[in-house]
Design an enzyme around this catalytic site. Structure first.
Site, mmCIF file in Angstrom:
data_model
loop_
_atom_site.group_PDB
_atom_site.id
_atom_site.type_symbol
_atom_site.label_atom_id
_atom_site.label_comp_id
_atom_site.label_asym_id
_atom_site.label_seq_id
_atom_site.Cartn_x
_atom_site.Cartn_y
_atom_site.Cartn_z
ATOM 1 N N TYR A 58 0.870 -1.185 0.000
ATOM 2 C CA TYR A 58 0.000 0.000 0.000
ATOM 3 C C TYR A 58 0.899 1.225 0.000
ATOM 4 O O TYR A 58 1.842 1.297 0.792
ATOM 5 C CB TYR A 58 -0.896 -0.003 1.231
ATOM 6 C CG TYR A 58 -1.751 1.233 1.403
ATOM 7 C CD1 TYR A 58 -1.483 2.141 2.441
ATOM 8 C CD2 TYR A 58 -2.808 1.512 0.540
ATOM 9 C CE1 TYR A 58 -2.264 3.282 2.607
ATOM 10 C CE2 TYR A 58 -3.592 2.654 0.702
ATOM 11 C CZ TYR A 58 -3.306 3.542 1.734
ATOM 12 O OH TYR A 58 -4.076 4.678 1.880
ATOM 13 N N ASP B 97 9.368 2.527 -0.678
ATOM 14 C CA ASP B 97 8.375 3.242 0.122
ATOM 15 C C ASP B 97 8.630 2.870 1.584
ATOM 16 O O ASP B 97 8.207 1.806 2.048
ATOM 17 C CB ASP B 97 6.961 2.837 -0.309
ATOM 18 C CG ASP B 97 5.905 3.469 0.602
ATOM 19 O OD1 ASP B 97 4.700 3.333 0.292
ATOM 20 O OD2 ASP B 97 6.289 4.072 1.627
ATOM 21 N N LYS C 226 5.149 9.277 8.613
ATOM 22 C CA LYS C 226 4.926 8.748 9.965
ATOM 23 C C LYS C 226 5.978 9.228 10.980
ATOM 24 O O LYS C 226 5.927 10.375 11.428
ATOM 25 C CB LYS C 226 4.840 7.217 9.907
ATOM 26 C CG LYS C 226 3.614 6.741 9.058
ATOM 27 C CD LYS C 226 3.513 5.244 9.009
ATOM 28 C CE LYS C 226 2.486 4.803 8.005
ATOM 29 N NZ LYS C 226 1.112 4.725 8.526
HETATM 30 P P1 KE4 Z 1 -0.427 8.500 4.565
HETATM 31 O O1 KE4 Z 1 -0.928 9.209 3.340
HETATM 32 O O2 KE4 Z 1 -1.539 7.723 5.251
HETATM 33 O O3 KE4 Z 1 0.353 9.385 5.520
HETATM 34 O O4 KE4 Z 1 0.657 7.405 4.078
HETATM 35 C C1 KE4 Z 1 0.286 6.473 3.104
HETATM 36 C C2 KE4 Z 1 1.196 5.272 3.199
HETATM 37 C C3 KE4 Z 1 2.214 5.126 2.275
HETATM 38 N N1 KE4 Z 1 3.060 4.072 2.328
HETATM 39 C C4 KE4 Z 1 2.944 3.141 3.303
HETATM 40 C C5 KE4 Z 1 3.903 1.992 3.327
HETATM 41 C C6 KE4 Z 1 1.930 3.251 4.287
HETATM 42 O O5 KE4 Z 1 1.829 2.302 5.246
HETATM 43 C C7 KE4 Z 1 1.043 4.331 4.245
HETATM 44 C C8 KE4 Z 1 -0.087 4.505 5.244
HETATM 45 N N2 KE4 Z 1 -0.280 3.434 6.154
HETATM 46 C C9 KE4 Z 1 -1.611 3.282 6.667
HETATM 47 C C10 KE4 Z 1 -1.595 2.091 7.617
HETATM 48 N N3 KE4 Z 1 -1.469 0.878 6.967
HETATM 49 C C11 KE4 Z 1 -2.114 4.512 7.347
HETATM 50 C C12 KE4 Z 1 -3.348 4.317 8.181
HETATM 51 C C13 KE4 Z 1 -4.585 4.778 7.498
HETATM 52 O O6 KE4 Z 1 -4.715 4.595 6.268
HETATM 53 O O7 KE4 Z 1 -5.423 5.332 8.223
#
Ligand code: KE4
Length: 429
Positions: free
Chosen positions: A146, A241, A269
């Protein structure tokens, strides 16, 4: 212990009248585990407190950022001071350079980086820059990885993993999705087959070096080396990523732990310490493409704002202290041993995976190596386990397909409580 969630339920009902699904991010709605989400009122260290005043040991940690634990006094103090000077100027400040230098020192694969406001922005920008740099349109991603909600990533593998992508969400135009090719994670053969056919059209390959979005799936021995070698052979930009793995799998992320040098890296994060920060960076010839230095456009009103930079700077200052990651590793290993022993004593077959301070327990007796094997685990049993743990004051990620996280604030007592709760929860689930 019967916890009341009366207040959370009221708040959820109200939220649903004005916010889709009552949440500002889908996974928070507890759809994968049933029941209703807890509305959190406060957090401190390893604990979170819900609207009904119940206390939980927190292994979600805002999905990764709170590696110091919640409301760390040094971060809070610095934020209070910074906020008195205003919150955002829309003009450069020295704080952005300070955080950028701190990150570049730890991630030598990056010569330069650009701050953005989320992991999604970082990955969206990174593939745009890679496309601008190579002049090619297609990208390769890996099933189960993701990268945020950018259109290019909401694509599922077409029939047969090496055919062109099809939209995985309404609203993503078919014409757009066809530029994303999805390949199974940990499968170098499928990747090689795809490249034989498509290499000349591929701008970049993007992957989570440890996949934290189907639980926690580790790269097989030689997989990351193989990916790196193939991107060099076909002159494709390799994007790691590390939004989740950065400062999590190790201080230098997965690229340090697995000794791989990507061409570009995305972070998020932890580098925001709980404030909205993402970043993308890489080789100087690639980053020279980024506006205003180069022609590839990317911008953001609040990118690099002083409050977010302050939280990131203070967090990395604490993380860079000697023995921090030795301390984190000891906590994570103790938790791993506790959870594994609990499952064994309860007679439940599970597979536990961990990379640094991110981890996951699957209810299966088969190895989990990719999206397919993760999906084959018993998610119903996970949901029951989740609820049993919640009743015992332990807050896990509300989905089998998420990773758990531990922080510097988790104590031996927290870990013992968690292991005891897990033994009972495994038996009940
Ligand atoms: P954000 O746009 O949510 O800050 O980051 C996206 C993203 C990009 N790459 C990786 C590997 C990620 O895990 C994420 C976001 N992770 C999710 C949890 N699996 C955020 C939680 C959510 O979607 O509320």
């Amino acid at each position: 212990m019967t916890l009341t969630h009366k207040k959370s339920l009221e708040l959820f009902k109200k939220a649903k009248t004005c916010i889709p699904g009552g949440v500002n991010s889908p996974v928070r709605a507890f759809k994968a585990v049933g029941g209703n989400p807890l509305f959190i009122k406060s957090a401190k260290g390893s604990k979170i407190y819900d609207a009904d005043g119940n206390e939980y040991i927190d292994y979600v940690l805002s999905w990764g950022p709170m590696i110091l634990g919640h409301a760390h006094p040094q971060v809070t103090r610095a934020l209070k001071k910074t906020v008195e000077n205003g919150t955002s100027y829309g003009a450069p400040t020295s704080l952005e350079t300070e955080l950028a230098e701190m990150i570049l020192k730890v991630y030598p694969s990056m010569d330069k980086l650009r701050m953005v406001n989320s992991g999604t922005e970082a990955t969206m920008a990174a593939i745009r820059v890679a496309r601008g740099f190579t002049g090619k349109d297609k990208i390769i991603k890996f099933e189960g990885c993701y990268h945020g909600h950018g259109d290019a990533f909401l694509v599922k593998a077409g029939s047969g993993a090496t055919t062109l992508g099809v939209p995985d969400s309404p609203g993503v135009p078919k014409d757009y999705a066809k530029n994303t090719i999805t390949v199974p994670f940990n499968d170098l053969m499928a990747l090689k087959k795809t490249l034989e056919k498509e290499a000349k059209n591929i701008a970049c390959m993007i992957l989570e070096p440890v996949v934290g979005n189907i639980g926690c799936v580790l790269p097989r021995k030689g997989f990351l080396e193989g990916v790196s070698e193939l991107t060099k052979r076909y002159d494709i930009v390799l994007i790691f990523d590390e939004v989740m793995t950065g400062f999590r799998v190790s201080f230098g992320g997965a690229q340090k732990a697995y000794k791989i040098k990507p061409d570009m890296t995305c972070l998020g994060k932890v580098i925001g310490g709980g404030l909205p920060v993402g970043a993308y960076g890489g080789r100087k010839d690639i980053m020279a493409m980024v506006s205003p230095e180069g022609p590839v456009y990317q911008a953001g009103t609040l990118s690099g704002n002083p409050i977010a930079m302050t939280a990131g700077i203070e967090t990395l200052k604490i993380l860079s202290k000697p023995d921090t990651y030795k301390n984190l590793e000891e906590k994570a290993k103790t938790l791993e041993d506790g959870l594994k022993d609990a499952a064994k004593m309860a007679g439940v077959k599970t597979k536990f995976y961990r990379a640094g301070t991110m981890f996951c327990t699957y209810f299966t007796d088969k190895e989990v190596v990719d999206y397919k094997t993760a999906k084959a685990s018993d998610t119903g049993r996970f949901a029951r386990f989740f609820q049993e743990m919640l009743k015992r004051g332990v807050y896990l990620a509300p989905s089998q397909f998420e990773a758990g996280f531990i922080s510097l604030a988790h104590s031996q007592k927290d870990i013992n409580t968690t292991a005891r709760a897990a033994y009972e929860a495994f038996r009940k689930a």
